[in-house]
Design an enzyme around this catalytic site. Structure first.
Site, PDB file in Angstrom:
ATOM      1  CB  CYS A 224      -0.896  -0.018   1.238  1.00  0.00           C
ATOM      2  SG  CYS A 224      -1.710   1.542   1.595  1.00  0.00           S
TER       3      CYS A 224
ATOM      4  CG  HIS B 281      -1.278   3.124   5.816  1.00  0.00           C
ATOM      5  ND1 HIS B 281      -2.392   3.088   5.010  1.00  0.00           N
ATOM      6  CD2 HIS B 281      -1.551   4.022   6.806  1.00  0.00           C
ATOM      7  CE1 HIS B 281      -3.306   3.919   5.491  1.00  0.00           C
ATOM      8  NE2 HIS B 281      -2.827   4.488   6.571  1.00  0.00           N
TER       9      HIS B 281
ATOM     10  CD  GLN C 270      -7.334  -5.008  -4.435  1.00  0.00           C
ATOM     11  OE1 GLN C 270      -6.986  -5.051  -3.253  1.00  0.00           O
ATOM     12  NE2 GLN C 270      -8.380  -5.678  -4.884  1.00  0.00           N
TER      13      GLN C 270
END
Length: 206
Positions: A94, A97, A135
């Site tokens: 991600c 993060h 994603q």
């Protein structure tokens, strides 16, 4: 002028890639920030290990995923039905993060007059996945690459993944998975083809 300046900044950023030693120093800073002592026995080799593992985890920056699709086979014996490869393991990170995103991708396409080796489909997924991103973009990037290089009649990509930023922190929702899809050409526009693709990819098992 602004675009040219942006390109120069991006080029400079690539040239100024940190050295192995700088990466290891950054890991030591993180360890100290977490409250650890990087010099204790169990952590002495950790910075080097982290640097090596990150090189592997982010190998997607070193390759062109589209290159895997350049070698095709045109002797298809008249085959013109869906080709679907399911359960391709996805390991990504991600970009918000820097935590792992893990799951499965299901990739399908409706060939026109040529096909690609099935291992190349998995390599395309892996090459795009091994980068920082979201994603939704990963799903679209994979689909567009196959659609533009192979020039099939249609392409479909579905990804189902678990995001550590949700399961390990924040809302702490274990078992939560995110599903994304990107359909192009006949896989999107033809109802029967779309239904077949979604049925084949939803009936998956791990």
């Amino acid at each position: 002028m602004a675009k040219e300046k942006t390109r120069k900044v991006q080029k400079a950023a690539k040239v100024a890639k940190p050295t192995q030693a700088e990466v290891e120093d950054a890991v030591r800073v993180m360890l100290r920030w977490a409250g650890e002592d990087p010099t204790r026995e169990g952590l002495i080799e950790t910075p080097a290990r982290v640097a090596r593992s990150y090189r592997e985890l982010f190998a997607g920056y070193e390759v062109d995923p589209r290159a895997y699709l350049e070698r095709v086979f045109e002797e298809v014996g008249g085959y013109d039905e869906l080709i679907v490869l399911r359960n391709i393991r996805v390991v990504s990170f991600c970009e918000h993060h820097m935590l792992p995103v893990t799951g499965y991708a299901h990739v399908g396409y409706l060939p026109s007059n040529r096909v690609v080796g099935i291992s190349k489909l998995a390599r395309v997924v892996h090459a795009f996945a091994r980068r920082f991103q979201i994603q939704e973009k990963l799903t679209a990037d994979i689909a567009r690459a196959i659609y533009e290089i192979l020039e099939p009649r249609g392409v479909g990509v579905v990804i189902q993944a678990e995001h550590s930023c949700m399961t390990l922190r924040g809302v702490n929702s274990p078992e939560a998975t995110l599903s994304t899809s990107h359909l192009l050409g006949a896989v999107r526009d033809d109802p029967k083809t779309r239904e077949e693709f979604l049925r084949l990819t939803s009936d998956h098992h791990r």
